[in-house]
Write a protein that holds these residues in place. Structure first.
Motif, PDB file in Angstrom:
ATOM      1  N   THR A 326       0.832  -1.212   0.000  1.00 11.38           N
ATOM      2  CA  THR A 326       0.000   0.000   0.000  1.00 11.38           C
ATOM      3  C   THR A 326       0.862   1.255   0.000  1.00 11.38           C
ATOM      4  OG1 THR A 326      -1.734  -1.162   1.221  1.00 11.38           O
ATOM      5  CG2 THR A 326      -1.827   1.239   1.228  1.00 11.38           C
ATOM      6  N   ILE A 327       1.904   1.245   0.816  1.00  6.37           N
ATOM      7  CA  ILE A 327       2.802   2.407   0.906  1.00  6.37           C
ATOM      8  C   ILE A 327       3.522   2.621  -0.414  1.00  6.37           C
ATOM      9  CG2 ILE A 327       4.930   3.263   1.988  1.00  6.37           C
ATOM     10  CD1 ILE A 327       3.950   1.983   4.598  1.00  6.37           C
ATOM     11  N   GLU A 328       3.929   1.526  -1.064  1.00 12.25           N
ATOM     12  CA  GLU A 328       4.614   1.643  -2.348  1.00 12.25           C
ATOM     13  C   GLU A 328       3.687   2.251  -3.387  1.00 12.25           C
ATOM     14  OE1 GLU A 328       6.060  -2.217  -3.322  1.00 12.25           O
ATOM     15  OE2 GLU A 328       7.852  -2.038  -2.064  1.00 12.25           O
ATOM     16  N   ASP A 329       2.418   1.795  -3.394  1.00 15.89           N
ATOM     17  CA  ASP A 329       1.443   2.373  -4.327  1.00 15.89           C
ATOM     18  C   ASP A 329       1.231   3.861  -4.044  1.00 15.89           C
ATOM     19  OD1 ASP A 329       1.123  -0.067  -5.515  1.00 15.89           O
ATOM     20  OD2 ASP A 329      -0.709  -0.611  -4.427  1.00 15.89           O
ATOM     21  N   LYS A 330       1.116   4.218  -2.750  1.00 16.86           N
ATOM     22  CA  LYS A 330       0.905   5.610  -2.370  1.00 16.86           C
ATOM     23  C   LYS A 330       2.106   6.462  -2.757  1.00 16.86           C
ATOM     24  CE  LYS A 330      -1.619   8.733  -0.320  1.00 16.86           C
ATOM     25  NZ  LYS A 330      -2.940   9.125  -0.855  1.00 16.86           N
ATOM     26  N   THR A 331       3.280   5.892  -2.543  1.00 12.94           N
ATOM     27  CA  THR A 331       4.507   6.609  -2.897  1.00 12.94           C
ATOM     28  C   THR A 331       4.590   6.839  -4.400  1.00 12.94           C
ATOM     29  OG1 THR A 331       5.667   5.625  -1.015  1.00 12.94           O
ATOM     30  CG2 THR A 331       7.031   6.569  -2.771  1.00 12.94           C
ATOM     31  N   ALA A 332       4.245   5.801  -5.182  1.00 10.45           N
ATOM     32  CA  ALA A 332       4.268   5.932  -6.643  1.00 10.45           C
ATOM     33  C   ALA A 332       3.258   6.984  -7.099  1.00 10.45           C
ATOM     34  CB  ALA A 332       3.947   4.578  -7.290  1.00 10.45           C
ATOM     35  N   GLU A 333       2.086   7.005  -6.453  1.00  9.22           N
ATOM     36  CA  GLU A 333       1.053   7.989  -6.785  1.00  9.22           C
ATOM     37  C   GLU A 333       1.532   9.411  -6.479  1.00  9.22           C
ATOM     38  OE1 GLU A 333      -3.519   9.175  -5.467  1.00  9.22           O
ATOM     39  OE2 GLU A 333      -2.649   7.258  -4.822  1.00  9.22           O
ATOM     40  N   LEU A 334       2.162   9.602  -5.313  1.00 13.34           N
ATOM     41  CA  LEU A 334       2.677  10.921  -4.921  1.00 13.34           C
ATOM     42  C   LEU A 334       3.793  11.371  -5.853  1.00 13.34           C
ATOM     43  CD1 LEU A 334       2.734  10.561  -1.009  1.00 13.34           C
ATOM     44  CD2 LEU A 334       1.183  11.957  -2.369  1.00 13.34           C
ATOM     45  N   LYS A 335       4.647  10.420  -6.272  1.00  9.73           N
ATOM     46  CA  LYS A 335       5.723  10.767  -7.201  1.00  9.73           C
ATOM     47  C   LYS A 335       5.150  11.234  -8.524  1.00  9.73           C
ATOM     48  CE  LYS A 335       9.393   7.780  -5.375  1.00  9.73           C
ATOM     49  NZ  LYS A 335      10.269   6.621  -5.664  1.00  9.73           N
ATOM     50  N   GLN A 336       4.065  10.552  -8.984  1.00  6.39           N
ATOM     51  CA  GLN A 336       3.435  10.945 -10.236  1.00  6.39           C
ATOM     52  C   GLN A 336       2.833  12.333 -10.132  1.00  6.39           C
ATOM     53  OE1 GLN A 336       3.619   9.439 -13.091  1.00  6.39           O
ATOM     54  NE2 GLN A 336       2.357  10.980 -14.143  1.00  6.39           N
ATOM     55  N   LEU A 338       3.792  14.709  -8.070  1.00  8.71           N
ATOM     56  CA  LEU A 338       4.904  15.634  -7.979  1.00  8.71           C
ATOM     57  C   LEU A 338       5.462  15.934  -9.371  1.00  8.71           C
ATOM     58  CD1 LEU A 338       6.946  17.263  -6.340  1.00  8.71           C
ATOM     59  CD2 LEU A 338       8.301  15.178  -6.056  1.00  8.71           C
ATOM     60  N   LYS A 339       5.545  14.867 -10.203  1.00  9.01           N
ATOM     61  CA  LYS A 339       6.061  15.033 -11.563  1.00  9.01           C
ATOM     62  C   LYS A 339       5.155  15.940 -12.382  1.00  9.01           C
ATOM     63  CE  LYS A 339       7.706  12.324 -15.489  1.00  9.01           C
ATOM     64  NZ  LYS A 339       7.889  10.959 -16.042  1.00  9.01           N
ATOM     65  N   VAL A 340       3.803  15.738 -12.238  1.00 14.71           N
ATOM     66  CA  VAL A 340       2.842  16.566 -12.952  1.00 14.71           C
ATOM     67  C   VAL A 340       2.937  18.015 -12.476  1.00 14.71           C
ATOM     68  CG1 VAL A 340       0.384  16.991 -13.339  1.00 14.71           C
ATOM     69  CG2 VAL A 340       1.264  14.645 -13.391  1.00 14.71           C
ATOM     70  N   LYS A 344       3.803  21.365 -14.599  1.00 19.72           N
ATOM     71  CA  LYS A 344       2.956  22.558 -14.645  1.00 19.72           C
ATOM     72  C   LYS A 344       3.747  23.798 -14.218  1.00 19.72           C
ATOM     73  CE  LYS A 344      -1.490  20.269 -13.828  1.00 19.72           C
ATOM     74  NZ  LYS A 344      -2.664  20.163 -12.911  1.00 19.72           N
ATOM     75  N   LEU A 345       4.588  23.609 -13.224  1.00 18.90           N
ATOM     76  CA  LEU A 345       5.395  24.732 -12.733  1.00 18.90           C
ATOM     77  C   LEU A 345       6.342  25.229 -13.823  1.00 18.90           C
ATOM     78  CD1 LEU A 345       6.271  26.576 -10.428  1.00 18.90           C
ATOM     79  CD2 LEU A 345       7.852  24.793  -9.680  1.00 18.90           C
ATOM     80  N   GLU A 346       6.950  24.277 -14.554  1.00 22.37           N
ATOM     81  CA  GLU A 346       7.864  24.662 -15.629  1.00 22.37           C
ATOM     82  C   GLU A 346       7.111  25.392 -16.726  1.00 22.37           C
ATOM     83  OE1 GLU A 346       9.681  21.051 -16.853  1.00 22.37           O
ATOM     84  OE2 GLU A 346      10.913  20.850 -15.024  1.00 22.37           O
ATOM     85  N   GLU A 347       5.896  24.911 -17.037  1.00 22.50           N
ATOM     86  CA  GLU A 347       5.086  25.546 -18.069  1.00 22.50           C
ATOM     87  C   GLU A 347       4.695  26.961 -17.636  1.00 22.50           C
ATOM     88  OE1 GLU A 347       3.215  26.142 -21.607  1.00 22.50           O
ATOM     89  OE2 GLU A 347       4.510  24.468 -21.011  1.00 22.50           O
ATOM     90  N   THR A 348       4.305  27.080 -16.352  1.00 20.66           N
ATOM     91  CA  THR A 348       3.931  28.394 -15.815  1.00 20.66           C
ATOM     92  C   THR A 348       5.127  29.337 -15.828  1.00 20.66           C
ATOM     93  OG1 THR A 348       2.303  27.350 -14.370  1.00 20.66           O
ATOM     94  CG2 THR A 348       2.937  29.602 -13.825  1.00 20.66           C
TER      95      THR A 348
END
Length: 381
Positions: A326-336, A338-340, A344-348
């Motif tokens: 569960t933690i690995e899935d949550k971590t992968a979700e948070l990383k995704q 963060l990447k998005v 967006k920050l770079e685009e802004t």
């Protein structure tokens, strides 16, 4: 360095004040307005001269012709009081009570001279029973305010001349007799000083006192205020003024301590926050360490090289494995996410750069670093 000053004051009183001054000086009252007087120490007061009673002795001197009230009004001031004084710390630092007795015994000799003779002195008493509150607190033990009260009759020589009614015309206008007339005003006349101010002659007592004591070997103090004609304060006024000064000093010290306490409270609060944060980290680390230890303890080796586990241990392993997945899935979700967000920050940032190029004034009025920091904290807003 502390400066010690000698002070001598003179106060005149009418006959109606005999009882008041006697009760105070001779410690005949049951209680005193001055709360620093300690009745149990009155035995340490020293009498250089005493009498049967101020008013009784005064009346007897009149009846015996030693002094005369001729020409005086009923409410005239008929007796004076000298008060000799030096800072309390002066005596404390030079031997205390024994030193004070010797000092004021010498001061009494000046009082005799100023009064015109010891026969005109009704009472002379050294008070050693008044506690100096401020100095006692400063030094950490009782310190007493030693001072000398001298009550005397102010007299001057007055020549009585033969009047025209004298039968012998040769005697008219000549001196018939010389009497000791009671007169405060003539004893201490007013005069003009160098600046043209009217001065009471007893203001010169400051000089007389200082010079007399200096010639007797007491040289480690200075004279009182030169030319002072100010009336001395009553005991209550003096105590009130001193307590006010002391209260002001204490108030400043209290304020400083309060400010120090506030600063310390802030430091303690910060230390407490750091301690709580550290405690949380230690608690988490302790739990992790304990969990790892429990995992390492699971299973017993078999003779064939395998491991056997109990049902409870298997349940714990499954639970931990599920949590890990569960933690690995949550971590992968948070990383995704963060990447998005970073994308967006770079685009802004690119849009912002283009906008800045289009509008130079925007660069002047906008703090880029602050804007970016705010955008990172609240990108949606």
């Amino acid at each position: 360095m502390k400066i010690y000053r000698s002070v001598v004051r003179n106060q005149a009183y009418p006959k109606s004040n005999f009882s008041i001054r006697e009760r105070h000086n001779e410690r005949l009252n049951e209680s005193y307005g001055n709360g620093d007087i300690l009745p149990e120490r009155s035995v340490f007061n020293v009498h250089f001269k005493s009498c049967d009673g101020y008013e009784q002795t005064f009346n007897r001197m009149v009846d015996d012709g030693i002094i005369s009230l001729r020409g005086l009004k009923s409410d005239a001031k008929v007796f004076d009081e000298l008060i000799f004084d030096v800072n309390s710390a002066y005596f404390e630092n030079n031997g205390g009570y024994d030193y004070a007795k010797k000092f004021f015994a010498e001061a009494y000799q000046l009082a005799i001279k100023e009064a015109g003779g010891e026969e005109y002195i009704l009472s002379a008493v050294l008070h050693a029973d008044e506690r100096n509150k401020a100095l006692s607190e400063q030094y950490g033990h009782d310190i007493f305010h030693y001072h000398l009260h001298v009550v005397y009759v102010p007299v001057v020589d007055k020549e009585i001349k033969w009047s025209k009614r004298c039968k012998d015309p040769n005697l008219v206008g000549t001196v018939k007799e010389t009497i000791k007339q009671v007169s405060h005003s003539k004893k201490w006349p007013r005069f003009n000083d160098e600046q043209g101010r009217f001065i009471n002659s007893y203001s010169l007592l400051q000089d007389h006192f200082y010079e007399h004591m200096k010639s007797a070997g007491y040289t480690d103090f200075e004279r009182g205020e030169r030319g002072s004609t100010a009336k001395h304060l009553s005991v209550l006024e003096y105590k009130t003024r001193k307590e006010t000064e002391r209260a002001t000093t204490l108030a400043i010290k209290v304020k400083q301590k309060q400010e120090t306490a506030i600063a310390l409270d802030k430091k303690v609060e910060k230390s407490r926050e750091r301690l709580n944060s550290l405690s949380d980290k230690i608690s988490i680390k302790t739990k992790v360490t304990a969990t790892i230890a429990e995992i390492n303890a699971i299973g017993k080796p078999t003779l064939l090289g395998g491991v056997t586990v109990t049902a409870d241990e298997m349940t714990k392993l499954k639970t931990l494995a599920k949590k890990c997945v569960t933690i690995e899935d949550k971590t992968a979700e948070l990383k995704q996410k963060l990447k998005v967000t970073q994308s967006k920050l770079e685009e802004t940032q690119k849009q912002l750069d283009e906008e800045i190029k289009k509008r130079p004034s925007f660069r002047e009025n906008l703090s880029i670093s602050k804007f970016i920091a705010a955008m990172r904290r609240a990108p949606k807003r």
